[in-house]
Design a protein around this motif. Structure first.
Motif, PDB file in Angstrom:
ATOM      1  N   VAL A 190       0.831  -1.202   0.000  1.00  0.00           N
ATOM      2  CA  VAL A 190       0.000   0.000   0.000  1.00  0.00           C
ATOM      3  C   VAL A 190       0.869   1.257   0.000  1.00  0.00           C
ATOM      4  O   VAL A 190       0.584   2.235  -0.701  1.00  0.00           O
ATOM      5  N   ALA A 191       1.966   1.220   0.758  1.00  0.00           N
ATOM      6  CA  ALA A 191       2.884   2.361   0.800  1.00  0.00           C
ATOM      7  C   ALA A 191       3.550   2.569  -0.555  1.00  0.00           C
ATOM      8  O   ALA A 191       3.742   3.703  -1.005  1.00  0.00           O
ATOM      9  N   GLU A 192       3.901   1.467  -1.213  1.00  0.00           N
ATOM     10  CA  GLU A 192       4.539   1.567  -2.532  1.00  0.00           C
ATOM     11  C   GLU A 192       3.568   2.128  -3.568  1.00  0.00           C
ATOM     12  O   GLU A 192       3.950   2.934  -4.424  1.00  0.00           O
ATOM     13  N   ILE A 193       2.303   1.720  -3.491  1.00  0.00           N
ATOM     14  CA  ILE A 193       1.308   2.194  -4.453  1.00  0.00           C
ATOM     15  C   ILE A 193       1.089   3.697  -4.324  1.00  0.00           C
ATOM     16  O   ILE A 193       0.810   4.396  -5.299  1.00  0.00           O
ATOM     17  N   ALA A 194       1.255   4.230  -3.127  1.00  0.00           N
ATOM     18  CA  ALA A 194       1.130   5.679  -2.932  1.00  0.00           C
ATOM     19  C   ALA A 194       2.185   6.413  -3.762  1.00  0.00           C
ATOM     20  O   ALA A 194       1.925   7.480  -4.325  1.00  0.00           O
ATOM     21  N   ILE A 195       3.379   5.820  -3.854  1.00  0.00           N
ATOM     22  CA  ILE A 195       4.455   6.410  -4.659  1.00  0.00           C
ATOM     23  C   ILE A 195       4.133   6.282  -6.139  1.00  0.00           C
ATOM     24  O   ILE A 195       4.388   7.193  -6.930  1.00  0.00           O
ATOM     25  N   VAL A 196       3.555   5.137  -6.529  1.00  0.00           N
ATOM     26  CA  VAL A 196       3.178   4.920  -7.930  1.00  0.00           C
ATOM     27  C   VAL A 196       2.161   5.962  -8.371  1.00  0.00           C
ATOM     28  O   VAL A 196       2.252   6.512  -9.468  1.00  0.00           O
ATOM     29  N   ARG A 197       1.189   6.255  -7.508  1.00  0.00           N
ATOM     30  CA  ARG A 197       0.182   7.276  -7.844  1.00  0.00           C
ATOM     31  C   ARG A 197       0.839   8.624  -8.104  1.00  0.00           C
ATOM     32  O   ARG A 197       0.450   9.368  -8.998  1.00  0.00           O
TER      33      ARG A 197
END
Length: 273
Positions: A190-197
């Protein structure tokens, strides 16, 4: 009484045809076996009696959806499946515009490119373009891979809220590990996806397959919903800092061009910006 009878009939008609489901599972299985599959291994994979699998294969063969090789005693997909693929290509705007975009992306970057959609917690590859390198990377049409450890999957998750991601995995704390680099913590994902966004690009650092690195970008349609993702795949030694920046720019440009062909209007082109 007549109304109740109609309701019972309607409910009964909604039940899936089990033999048809088995036949479709056979086609899916054959799609994952480029060299074909025998009745025994097909029965084991589908957990179905060999006699049942044989009858279904014979029926599919007669209709042209599978072919039988007497030399190897194996079945493989037939020309009717290829024809359906061609018809889908003609009817689907995603493939109509996406296939040329993959060709352009691979031509520019000299690396394999893929186009995928999302089903459940998996991505399904719907088109690919191979590089011209002697040793190639390619995941064919119909190949499935987990969302959490692929760049394509992470690009899709960027369109989910944090709570939606947790709901997708039903609050599982651990995800399947495919390589030593696979992120298995849902909280870390979930933390990584925040960066992807924020960056608009997702990465796979040998998380799905050892030695393989990928980057992917989401593709939105006219509703601004992410309907597909496009990726570049390469062996890890080819992802240098210099090439990484070039690949990223080419992928962003290609994905945005495809999105605009699907009707997506970026903020910079909207009235008032």
């Amino acid at each position: 009484m007549k109304l109740q009878a109609r309701r019972r009939l309607a409910k009964k008609n909604k039940r899936p045809v089990k033999s048809l489901l088995k036949a479709l599972r056979i086609l899916d299985k054959l799609g994952d076996c480029p060299s074909g599959s025998g009745i025994t291994e097909m029965g084991d994979a589908l957990k179905a009696p060999k006699s049942t699998v044989h009858r279904l294969l014979v029926t599919l063969e007669e209709a042209g959806y599978v072919i039988f090789d007497p030399l190897t005693s194996k079945y493989s997909l037939g020309n009717r499946v290829a024809r359906l693929g061609e018809q889908l290509n003609q009817q689907s705007p995603l493939l109509t515009f996406g296939v040329p975009m993959l060709e352009q992306l691979t031509r520019e970057c000299h690396e394999a490119s893929h186009l995928a959609i999302m089903q459940g917690t998996e991505v399904v590859y719907i088109s690919h373009e191979e590089s011209r390198e002697p040793v190639r990377i390619s995941f064919g049409m119909g190949h499935r891979a987990p969302v959490h450890c692929t760049a394509l999957g992470k690009a899709f998750l960027a369109g989910f809220s944090e709570s939606e991601i947790w709901m997708l995995y039903k609050n599982r704390k651990k995800l399947a590990r495919l390589t030593p680099n696979t992120v298995t913590s849902l909280r870390a994902l979930v933390a990584e996806i925040a960066i992807v966004r924020k960056e608009g690009i997702a990465y796979d650092n040998e998380e799905y397959m050892p030695g393989l690195r990928c980057m992917a970008a989401p593709i939105r349609d006219f509703t601004s919903r992410i309907v597909a993702a496009m990726s570049l795949s390469m062996f890890k030694h080819k992802m240098t800092d210099e090439k990484k920046a070039f690949f990223r720019d080419a992928l962003k440009h290609g994905s945005m061009e495809l999105a605009e062909k699907l009707g997506f209007l970026p903020a910079s082109k909207r009235i008032g910006f």
